[in-house]
Design an enzyme around this catalytic site. Structure first.
Site, mmCIF file in Angstrom:
data_model
loop_
_atom_site.group_PDB
_atom_site.id
_atom_site.type_symbol
_atom_site.label_atom_id
_atom_site.label_comp_id
_atom_site.label_asym_id
_atom_site.label_seq_id
_atom_site.Cartn_x
_atom_site.Cartn_y
_atom_site.Cartn_z
ATOM 1 N N ASP A 49 0.860 -1.182 0.000
ATOM 2 C CA ASP A 49 0.000 0.000 0.000
ATOM 3 C C ASP A 49 0.901 1.238 0.000
ATOM 4 O OD1 ASP A 49 -1.915 -1.982 0.401
ATOM 5 O OD2 ASP A 49 -2.943 -0.916 2.015
ATOM 6 N N LYS A 88 -7.033 3.467 -2.858
ATOM 7 C CA LYS A 88 -7.329 3.383 -1.424
ATOM 8 C C LYS A 88 -7.557 4.778 -0.876
ATOM 9 C CE LYS A 88 -5.060 1.979 2.920
ATOM 10 N NZ LYS A 88 -3.876 1.306 3.506
ATOM 11 N N LYS A 144 -10.235 0.190 -1.958
ATOM 12 C CA LYS A 144 -10.022 -0.104 -0.541
ATOM 13 C C LYS A 144 -10.409 1.117 0.277
ATOM 14 C CE LYS A 144 -6.574 -1.383 2.971
ATOM 15 N NZ LYS A 144 -5.200 -1.885 3.241
#
Length: 222
Positions: free
Chosen positions: A91, A153, A182
């Site tokens: 991430d 995300k 996400k």
């Protein structure tokens, strides 16, 4: 929606600066027990965590975290090091200043360079929605859609706010090319989690959902 379905979409997360190995082991144990998608942990713990869980659980870590303003070369090195140590998912945080300066090609190039360093592993792109205008969020949906990344995300969980339902709905509207979503930060209840999933989130970055599952397991014998 069954709690097991929600847990299967959770990246069970512990990224606090003072996190200890005993705490990391504990969330790995919980991630396995409750069938989470992954545990998301600091890079310094990746090697030990992967050795601890083997193939029983995916290990996710964060790059350029939480501010995103490391150079691309540093982020690429961090990524390659994490993958070497056993990370299954990455991430990364974008350079938010570059977005505000409209350096869109630089952002796309950085995402793709980090994805190349992922050696085929999953890459999620954190855009820190609480610091962006809707126009900037839409632009990042376009950039991530054009990139080699797998997910967009919402948040690090370390800034002024986390995921909102409005932002996940916006992602679902403007993200294309099969990119997934996400939601992370501030997901406090099973109802919240289900709402985010129904809006289009494929993953949830949270620590609270497993805690709720543990509390329920004490009652039902999960």
């Amino acid at each position: 929606m069954k709690i097991t379905e929600i847990l299967a979409k959770c990246d069970h997360t512990l990224l606090l600066q003072g996190s200890t190995w005993e705490e990391i082991k504990a969330i790995c144990d919980d991630g396995i027990k409750f069938g989470c998608a992954s545990v998301c942990i600091p890079a310094s713990f990746v090697k030990r965590a992967k050795e601890y869980v083997g193939e029983s659980l995916s290990i996710c870590t964060v790059i350029g975290f939480p501010n995103g303003y490391s150079t691309t070369a540093v982020k690429v090195f961090e990524t390659a090091d994490a993958i070497k140590n056993g990370a299954d998912e990455i991430d990364m945080v974008i350079n938010i200043g570059d977005l505000k300066d409209k350096r869109y090609d630089d952002i796309l190039s950085e995402i793709n360079a980090i994805k190349a360093a992922c050696d085929g592993k999953i890459l999620k792109v954190i855009i820190e929605t609480c610091l962006l205008t809707d126009e900037e969020k839409i632009k990042m949906c376009e950039i991530v859609s054009a990139s080699d990344a797998n997910f967009i995300k919402t948040s690090t969980g370390f800034s002024t706010a986390g995921a909102t339902k409005e932002d996940v709905a916006l992602f679902a509207k403007y993200t294309t090319n099969g990119k997934k979503i996400k939601a992370a930060g501030g997901i406090a209840s099973l109802e919240d989690a289900e709402d985010f999933i129904n809006l289009g989130a494929e993953r949830l970055g949270t620590s609270r959902i497993v805690k709720l599952a543990k509390a329920e397991s004490n009652i039902t014998g999960y």
